[in-house]
Design an enzyme around this catalytic site. Structure first.
Site, PDB file in Angstrom:
ATOM      1  N   GLU A  20     -21.848   1.217   5.560  1.00 47.25           N
ATOM      2  CA  GLU A  20     -21.083   2.428   5.032  1.00 47.25           C
ATOM      3  C   GLU A  20     -21.669   2.152   3.222  1.00 47.25           C
ATOM      4  OE1 GLU A  20     -17.069   2.577   5.918  1.00 47.25           O
ATOM      5  OE2 GLU A  20     -17.869   4.159   7.618  1.00 47.25           O
ATOM      6  N   GLU A  50     -20.452   5.513  14.535  1.00 43.48           N
ATOM      7  CA  GLU A  50     -18.911   5.353  14.274  1.00 43.48           C
ATOM      8  C   GLU A  50     -17.930   6.891  14.330  1.00 43.48           C
ATOM      9  OE1 GLU A  50     -16.489   2.595  11.564  1.00 43.48           O
ATOM     10  OE2 GLU A  50     -18.842   1.517  10.990  1.00 43.48           O
TER      11      GLU A  50
HETATM   12  C1  GAL Z   1     -15.741   3.108   9.229  1.00 43.98           C
HETATM   13  C2  GAL Z   1     -15.978   1.133   8.623  1.00 43.98           C
HETATM   14  C3  GAL Z   1     -15.552   0.416   9.926  1.00 43.98           C
HETATM   15  C4  GAL Z   1     -13.602   1.079  10.079  1.00 43.98           C
HETATM   16  C5  GAL Z   1     -13.268   2.092  10.278  1.00 43.98           C
HETATM   17  C6  GAL Z   1     -12.170   2.236  10.476  1.00 43.98           C
HETATM   18  O1  GAL Z   1     -15.835   3.827   8.002  1.00 43.98           O
HETATM   19  O2  GAL Z   1     -17.053   0.571   8.830  1.00 43.98           O
HETATM   20  O3  GAL Z   1     -15.056  -0.734   9.949  1.00 43.98           O
HETATM   21  O4  GAL Z   1     -13.210   0.646   9.138  1.00 43.98           O
HETATM   22  O5  GAL Z   1     -14.163   2.743   9.228  1.00 43.98           O
HETATM   23  O6  GAL Z   1     -12.219   3.435  11.618  1.00 43.98           O
END
Ligand code: GAL
Length: 748
Positions: A389, A462
């Site tokens: 990210e 994710e």
């Molecule tokens: C994303 C990140 C993860 C975690 C997640 C929580 O932005 O890559 O490490 O923090 O959010 O939803």
């Protein structure tokens, strides 16, 4: 010949480094510890994460026997958090920056061969040094401290194998081949002639093919390429049949010899613009992210726990992919992924922040260390070469991609981003798509995200997570929505042929910094809690498995008249891979349910929905009327294959205590998990019960963390670890009016 000796036992530890310790002996205030080790045992939640961010000192008494004389000897660390300085008898051997990758130092030239004790000293600096990834900004996870992976001594002859890469070719043809790239270290000052032999066999079986060469080896590092071709009857590695092969390489000269075995598999893995292909066949990626952390001990968990996590993702959560968010994870975990056929997205350490040149150099080094350690794992299908990210940085990411491609042209690169229109320097656009917030769409199309007017290989890395944190002890309505959000995103990924699949955030809850999570230093983002105990959302994944493999029948309810707002249990979602189900309320006639959630129809097994069109609320007995037991039956191929009884009047009825393993090893630190459930008449956890668990343990083991802790949502778990002695561990668990039977674990 080489000998690799593990030196995990009997280190001496002091959690406060004081200047001069690198050259002093082992003082009384050092505690004897075994690796993997964490510098600070932490509470379950609500702690100050600064407590472990200190420099601590480890010492190890090295007594090399005569077989080491004349050898090239290295001390190898699989990982030390986050910066390590290593000394031998006060002499500085070197430093390593980064807490997730291995490093080694040569010691034979420095070792005191006169017979007096030699002492290895490791200064493990767990501070969040802004010059080392992932540090510099805020990060949503903890990194803990200490020598949390294995340490070994490797003794080689003067001419030995340094590393080896196996590349499979023509994998989808009848006749296949392998290229074997060997890096050989000749520590003599002059060249020599060596015989190099590679033997190929199915893992632990007899030799299929063999190649031998005589080669000239110059002083220093040499590279050699061998090929074995025309291989017949080779079985492919895939997720259902993870066939493994191995190459045993021997290298001998007049005065030296060396042998190394490397495991690999024959498979192709390719992300295309219309999805992911394993061995040329389309495979939908369904996965979850894994942090390698555990309650109390942080990262310091030995082999058995690493293996168990891979098994949980594969066999309990029924995913086909895991992302090692956000760093290279242990070799034991990856080996297990190879063995069981679990695909891996592995990436370099980092989280949103990109530092200065020094920092970037460490990140580039991390790419190299990760790939050179892991390039033979068939389970790894993609290298993540961006900081998770982070923003675009074309110069930096061109370099990380170049490094990855130069080292391993057989795998595609990805780099996880959360920004749109990011420059695609990788082979696969890997995106954290958090668009789904309940009512909104579940995933965006790849073109919306990439800003391109053509399709590229695309994977969602994710979703969910912070959009809907859900605790194991949250109320039923929240947990239903948690389940549905995971299913909706998976459904959208199945529906869009230009998305290779989706890897959710995340498998397990994890401890985090104060700046994230629920204020108690936990991110409740898992489909399981930190102890790997399932929330309902775990069954969202599990229920997508073929019924021929396992029948799943999980109603998402506590089965109570008044838990939800307004009351009742409709709509009732039943996660199941059965053909149809029936529901029975009390003594009433069972009702057949074939109705599945329309909005989830692209899933292999959409959940059944029992709503007022299927069952009139009167049939469930209206408010103020008697609340009865429920019976849900799953049918597959016209047979009743599973029944779930739900109590209309649950009371504490049994304490179910189980150990994941009945035998542990005393040779090195070993662990197993004990799970506890205070259950009702039908063995369902009593969701709202208040209870304290007390563990009574005797024999050759100890509890990780406290011996008294609360039940959460009717369940709890803890790990026990061995203490280096063979014998028995006996334990029992008390909770409220119940005491479990004694559980006996053999330590051999
Ligand atoms: C994303 C990140 C993860 C975690 C997640 C929580 O932005 O890559 O490490 O923090 O959010 O939803």
């Amino acid at each position: 010949m080489r000998t690799i000796t593990s030196i995990n036992n009997n280190w001496h530890f002091n959690n406060k480094y004081v200047k001069g310790m690198e050259s002093s002996g082992i003082c009384k205030d050092f505690e004897v510890v075994h690796l993997p080790h964490t510098t600070e045992m932490l509470p379950y939640n609500y702690f100050d994460e600064k407590v472990y961010q200190v420099t601590s000192c480890y010492k190890y008494k090295l007594a090399l026997d005569s077989s080491f004389v004349g050898k090239v000897v290295y001390i190898r660390f699989e990982a030390v958090m986050a910066k390590a300085q290593v000394y031998l008898n006060g002499i500085f051997l070197g430093e390593h920056k980064g807490g997730y990758t291995p490093f080694q130092f040569r010691i034979d030239g420095v070792y005191d061969w006169t017979g007096s004790d030699s002492i290895i000293t490791v200064l493990a600096d767990a501070s969040e040094d802004a010059n080392i990834p992932p540090f510099g900004g805020q990060i949503d996870y903890l990194t803990y401290g200490g020598i949390y992976r294995n340490v070994s001594l490797a003794a080689y002859d003067e001419v030995h194998i340094e590393n080896l890469k196996i590349e499979t070719e023509n994998v989808l043809n009848e006749k296949k081949s392998v290229k074997i790239k060997t890096w050989i270290n000749n520590t003599f000052e002059k060249s020599c002639v060596a015989k190099l032999t590679h033997k190929l066999r199915k893992k632990d079986s007899c030799v299929i093919a063999e190649v031998t060469k005589e080669i000239k080896i110059e002083s220093g590092i040499n590279f050699n390429l061998c090929e074995i071709s025309e291989l017949n009857n080779i079985e492919l590695w895939d997720i259902d049949a993870p066939n493994l092969y191995e190459i045993e390489t021997s290298l001998s000269t007049d005065s030296t010899s060396d042998t190394q075995v490397n495991v690999f598999g024959f498979r192709t893995a390719e992300f295309r613009s219309d999805g992911f292909y394993l061995n040329g066949k389309h495979l939908q990626i369904v996965g979850l992210n894994r942090h390698q952390s555990y309650p109390y001990v942080g990262y310091a968990m030995p082999k058995r726990a690493q293996i168990k996590d891979a098994d949980i993702v594969k066999y309990e959560l029924r995913c086909n992919t895991v992302r090692t968010s956000h760093y290279p994870q242990s070799v034991e975990f990856l080996d297990r992924c190879d063995e069981i056929g679990l695909l891996v997205f592995e990436e370099i350490p980092g989280w949103q922040y990109i530092g200065n040149e020094e920092w970037k150099n460490v990140a580039q080094e991390n790419v190299k260390e990760m790939i050179e350690r892991d390039w033979n794992h068939p389970s790894i299908i993609i290298w993540g070469v961006r900081i998770n990210e982070s923003s675009d940085d074309d110069t930096f990411y061109s370099r990380t991609n170049d490094i990855a491609r130069a080292l391993d042209s057989s795998r595609q690169t990805g780099g996880v981003r959360c920004i749109d229109n990011s420059r695609l320097l990788e082979d696969v656009y890997t995106m954290n798509d958090f668009v789904h917030s309940g009512s909104s769409i579940a995933l965006r199309t790849q073109r919306e995200v990439t800003g391109l007017d053509y399709d590229v290989p695309y994977l969602v890395t994710e979703y969910n997570g912070h959009m809907f944190p859900t605790k194991k002890n949250d109320c039923e309505e929240r947990q239903i929505e948690h389940v549905l959000r995971h299913l909706r995103v998976q459904n959208a990924a199945w529906a869009d042929t230009h998305i290779s699949g989706a890897v959710g955030w995340c498998a397990f809850d994890y401890n985090t910094h104060k700046d994230f999570g629920s204020g108690d230093r936990i991110c409740y983002h898992g489909v399981m809690d930190m102890f790997r105990m399932p929330k309902f959302a775990a069954y969202a994944y599990q229920s997508q498995v073929s019924p021929d493999t396992e029948i799943i029948l999980e109603p998402i309810t506590f089965w109570a008249r008044g838990e939800r707002s307004i009351g009742g249990i409709l709509p009732l979602y039943v996660l199941s891979n059965c053909d149809w189900i029936s529901i029975q309320f009390g003594d009433s006639e069972p009702m057949i349910v074939t109705n599945k959630a329309d909005e989830l129809s692209d899933l292999p097994f959409p959940p059944f929905v029992i709503d007022s069109s299927v069952i009139t609320p009167e049939k469930l007995g209206q408010w103020g009327m008697r609340w009865e037991d429920g019976l849900i039956t799953g049918y597959y191929k016209d047979k009743a294959v599973k029944r779930v009884r739900l109590s209309g009047a649950p009371v504490p009825s049994k304490l179910i205590v189980k150990a994941d393993d009945d035998t542990l090893s005393s040779a090195e630190k070993d662990v197993t998990r004990i799970t506890i459930c205070l259950a009702d008449q039908y063995s369902k956890p009593l969701h709202f019960i208040a209870g304290v668990v007390t563990v009574m343990l005797s024999g050759h083991g100890k509890i990780q963390g406290p011996s008294e802790f609360p039940l959460i949502a009717g369940t709890a778990a803890f790990w026990i670890e061995t203490i280096g002695l063979a014998g028995e561990i006996n334990l029992s668990v008390r909770c409220r009016e119940f005491t479990s039977n004694e559980i006996k674990i053999n330590v051999v």
